[in-house]
Design a protein around this motif. Sequence first.
Motif, PDB file in Angstrom:
ATOM      1  N   SER A 178       0.808  -1.225   0.000  1.00 33.05           N
ATOM      2  CA  SER A 178       0.000   0.000   0.000  1.00 33.05           C
ATOM      3  C   SER A 178       0.835   1.265   0.000  1.00 33.05           C
ATOM      4  N   PHE A 179       2.148   1.147   0.127  1.00 37.84           N
ATOM      5  CA  PHE A 179       2.971   2.347   0.200  1.00 37.84           C
ATOM      6  C   PHE A 179       2.872   3.184  -1.072  1.00 37.84           C
ATOM      7  N   VAL A 184       0.994   8.222  -3.630  1.00 38.89           N
ATOM      8  CA  VAL A 184       0.148   8.907  -4.608  1.00 38.89           C
ATOM      9  C   VAL A 184      -0.904   9.756  -3.904  1.00 38.89           C
ATOM     10  N   SER A 185      -1.506   9.206  -2.840  1.00 35.16           N
ATOM     11  CA  SER A 185      -2.519   9.938  -2.083  1.00 35.16           C
ATOM     12  C   SER A 185      -1.933  11.194  -1.444  1.00 35.16           C
ATOM     13  N   SER A 190      -1.761  16.920  -1.078  1.00 34.03           N
ATOM     14  CA  SER A 190      -0.954  18.128  -0.863  1.00 34.03           C
ATOM     15  C   SER A 190      -1.200  19.149  -1.975  1.00 34.03           C
ATOM     16  N   VAL A 191      -1.210  18.689  -3.232  1.00 34.60           N
ATOM     17  CA  VAL A 191      -1.416  19.604  -4.356  1.00 34.60           C
ATOM     18  C   VAL A 191      -2.827  20.191  -4.309  1.00 34.60           C
ATOM     19  N   PHE A 192      -3.830  19.349  -4.077  1.00 34.39           N
ATOM     20  CA  PHE A 192      -5.203  19.843  -4.032  1.00 34.39           C
ATOM     21  C   PHE A 192      -5.412  20.796  -2.859  1.00 34.39           C
TER      22      PHE A 192
END
Length: 480
Positions: A178-179, A184-185, A190-192
């Motif tokens: 899951s890393f 990706v999450s 952070s960008v959003f």
Amino acid sequence: MALRNKYLHAYSFLPAIPRGRLLMGVFVGLLFASCFYAFLYICREALRILFFMTEDYDVLVLSDATMYFYNFILAYIATVLGQSLCFICWFEIPLRKLGKYALQMRAVINDQRSMNSYFLSWFLRLAYVFALLIGGTMGGGIYVIRTFSDYKYVLILVILVLFLHTWLTIRRLFNGKSFRWMLVSAIFLSVFSFGLSRINLIDYKRINEIILSKNINYTHLLQLPEAACFERMNSENRRRATLWIAENKDKFTDADPVIFIKHFGRYEAYNGEQIPFDSLKEYFYRWDQNTWEETKYEPCVLYIHRDIKMNYVNRIKKCLVELQAYRIQYAVLPSVREYDDRYYTYLAFPLVTSRYFAEAEGWQELQKVSSIPKHVHDLYTTATGEILFNGTKVQFDDFKDFIQHKIQVMPDYCIKYYIHNNSTYAEYIFIVSAIMQAIHELRNDYSFEVYQRTYGNLEWGETKVIRERLPYRVVEIPIE
């Protein structure tokens, strides 16, 4: 690019997520994040304006960098909760379709739901308590906010723990695989969140200007002087009036200071009304008709800009004495300050102004009384700011110890303080407060010697004895 039936297709044991549910989960998560960010933003601005605004129309003003930082924190919290809602939307599948991993998948959904409700409850309580602690700091919480600047690291830790908690049960299901999804999450959130934090839903700068336009300290020059000793001034309802004497920021040469006044009457209150000096008596006479009788004997509190000349200050004092307002509390600042200067605006140096300021008979009587003590001293302040005691120049740093020694050697004294009209108000407060501090220290020493207690812990009759032994005997004489 078309989506496959299973977006987590690499893990064949997971149930299939339809494309419509996948897109709906993303849409619901983004919509919730945007709406919740707007809610948190408005709540913060409401707290900042309603909770931290003072009676003098001062408000908590944050820099642009600080404002964007708090926006990012709120946006990140909203986005993480939106992601959690997205997970719930994706995995909300009937148990019969989850197969042998039904319990693990249900644990993911329950964990997301409990985390959302628990965090929101905890975060809102924490925000309220934090605001209460700052706002309740002796009425000056907005001026000690810088002391809490290190709490920004706590906020960063909060969003970090919140993000990791959303992946806790998912990590148990996916183990080390899951890393990549966490990375990706984290990048997407952070960008959003950064983009969302750049959206200011309210023109906070305009709101600040509207509020501060009624703040005398913001619109005029009103820097208080420092005093060696002080006390807490009377509350608003235990004052005869409050006067602010300030200077215009764009004043012309030789322009008179500006007077604002707050007066509590029996039926109404005048709050921060600007009046001309020539109308001061008229306003007092009119207001006193609607004032409780006992309030007329309460002190007047004066906020005076430190650079105003004593010529104007003495005119104010004379006018107040003619109105029988003998008790005056001068708003001052302590010489050692830990917080913003505005935090200390409830400290005052008290004096009783003699009636000789307004009456010729009072002046003649004062001349007789001041000649009774054996030791009469002449104290001058010059237009250049020098201090002369009986013709001897005294340095500012040595003045308090110098006066204390003189009074200790000759307790039966009287100091004639000749105040030059061109000396500043700050110099005047320094002189009278230094003399009062010297007397107070001598009173403490004598009290401990006689009663084995400090002066502040004595009974009224005992303090009277000390005051008769060591009085404050200073006669103020204005000179050209």
